[in-house]
Each structure stands twice: as C-alpha cells, then as structure tokens.
Design a protein around this motif. Structure first.
Motif, short mmCIF file in Angstrom:
data_model
loop_
_atom_site.label_atom_id
_atom_site.label_comp_id
_atom_site.label_asym_id
_atom_site.label_seq_id
_atom_site.Cartn_x
_atom_site.Cartn_y
_atom_site.Cartn_z
N LYS A 23 0.84 -1.20 0.00
CA LYS A 23 0.00 0.00 0.00
C LYS A 23 0.87 1.25 0.00
O LYS A 23 0.60 2.21 -0.71
CB LYS A 23 -0.94 -0.02 1.21
N GLN A 26 2.20 1.80 -3.41
CA GLN A 26 1.11 2.26 -4.26
C GLN A 26 0.88 3.77 -4.06
O GLN A 26 0.71 4.52 -5.02
CB GLN A 26 -0.15 1.46 -3.91
N ASP A 126 -7.55 -1.32 2.93
CA ASP A 126 -8.17 -1.25 1.60
C ASP A 126 -8.85 0.10 1.36
O ASP A 126 -8.95 0.55 0.22
CB ASP A 126 -9.19 -2.38 1.42
N THR A 129 -6.82 4.97 -0.19
CA THR A 129 -6.44 5.07 -1.60
C THR A 129 -6.17 6.53 -1.95
O THR A 129 -6.71 7.44 -1.32
CB THR A 129 -7.55 4.55 -2.54
N TRP A 130 -5.34 6.72 -2.95
CA TRP A 130 -5.03 8.06 -3.44
C TRP A 130 -6.31 8.73 -3.93
O TRP A 130 -6.58 9.89 -3.65
CB TRP A 130 -3.99 7.97 -4.56
#
Length: 139
Positions: A23, A26, A126, A129-130
């Motif tokens: 992560k 990412q 999860d 996120t960007w």
C-alpha cells in the motif's frame, strides 16, 4: 510427525505487514505520477537546471545580477530572445506553482502513509487510496 520449519510459516501478521508495504508503494507511486505528469513537459536537462534557474531568478529579482546562477538565467533569456526580467517572472511563477503542487502531493503521501501505519485491519488498509483522498484534499 516431522519437525516444523517455523521460518517458512506465513502468519496473518506477516501477510498484513506485506500488504502495508504494498500500500505504501502504491501511494508513493501515485504521488510520483502526479509530479511526473508535470515533468513530462520538460527535458531532463531542463529539470536538472531547475534549482539553478530558481536561484538565478531569485538573485536577479534581488538585484544580484552578477551571480553565476543569475548569469545562467540571463543567458537562457538572451538565447530565447526575451528580456531577462520576463524569464525571471516565468521562473518564479513556475517555482511557486510546482512548490505548491509538490507540498500538496508530499503532504498527501505522508498523511496516507500515517493512515497505513495506523491501519489494524485489511478493510482499513483497503479504504486507504489516493483517489479516495482526493475527495478530502486538493490533489
């Protein structure tokens, strides 16, 4: 019953630690991609000269036109066929814009990285996120 090789055991904690590292990568890649999009409009040689251009523009704006960096900016302006003062304004505007964008991207990367560190479940991880962070920030 044979001996158990505990070094080959893949625990849920180990899997979660790997998921956190993935992560992080990412998030870093997403931020780097934002900045790379801006840099795609420039040659590598020009990007490498940005700090010198910035220093030269700041020197010139402060009246220090004889520094090596200021002379570098003046040479670019002369070669381009524009006044040095015009190029200095362009450079300083670009410095401000890129600085604001970079600060926002880096701040967002660090905020999300902190969230990754704090995550205790896969569902929490999860959710980081960007794209989701775009809804609560300006990048």
């Amino acid at each position: 019953m044979g001996n158990i090789d505990w070094t080959k055991l893949d625990t849920p904690a180990m899997k979660f630690a790997r998921a956190k590292e993935a992560k992080r990568r990412q998030i870093w890649a997403a931020g780097d991609a934002v900045l790379a999009e801006v840099k795609a409009n420039y040659t590598e040689a020009e990007i490498e000269s940005w700090s010198k251009q910035e220093q030269g523009a700041k020197d010139y704006a402060a009246g220090n036109t004889e520094t090596e960096a200021a002379q570098f900016v003046a040479a670019i302006a002369t070669t381009r066929g524009i006044k040095t003062a015009v190029l200095v304004e362009k450079i300083l505007a670009n410095v401000a814009a890129y600085g604001a964008l970079s600060a926002s991207v880096i701040g967002k990367q660090q905020r999300l990285d902190t969230a990754v560190t704090a995550a205790t479940t896969q569902a929490e991880l999860d959710a980081i996120t960007w794209e989701a962070a775009n809804n609560d920030n300006n990048v």
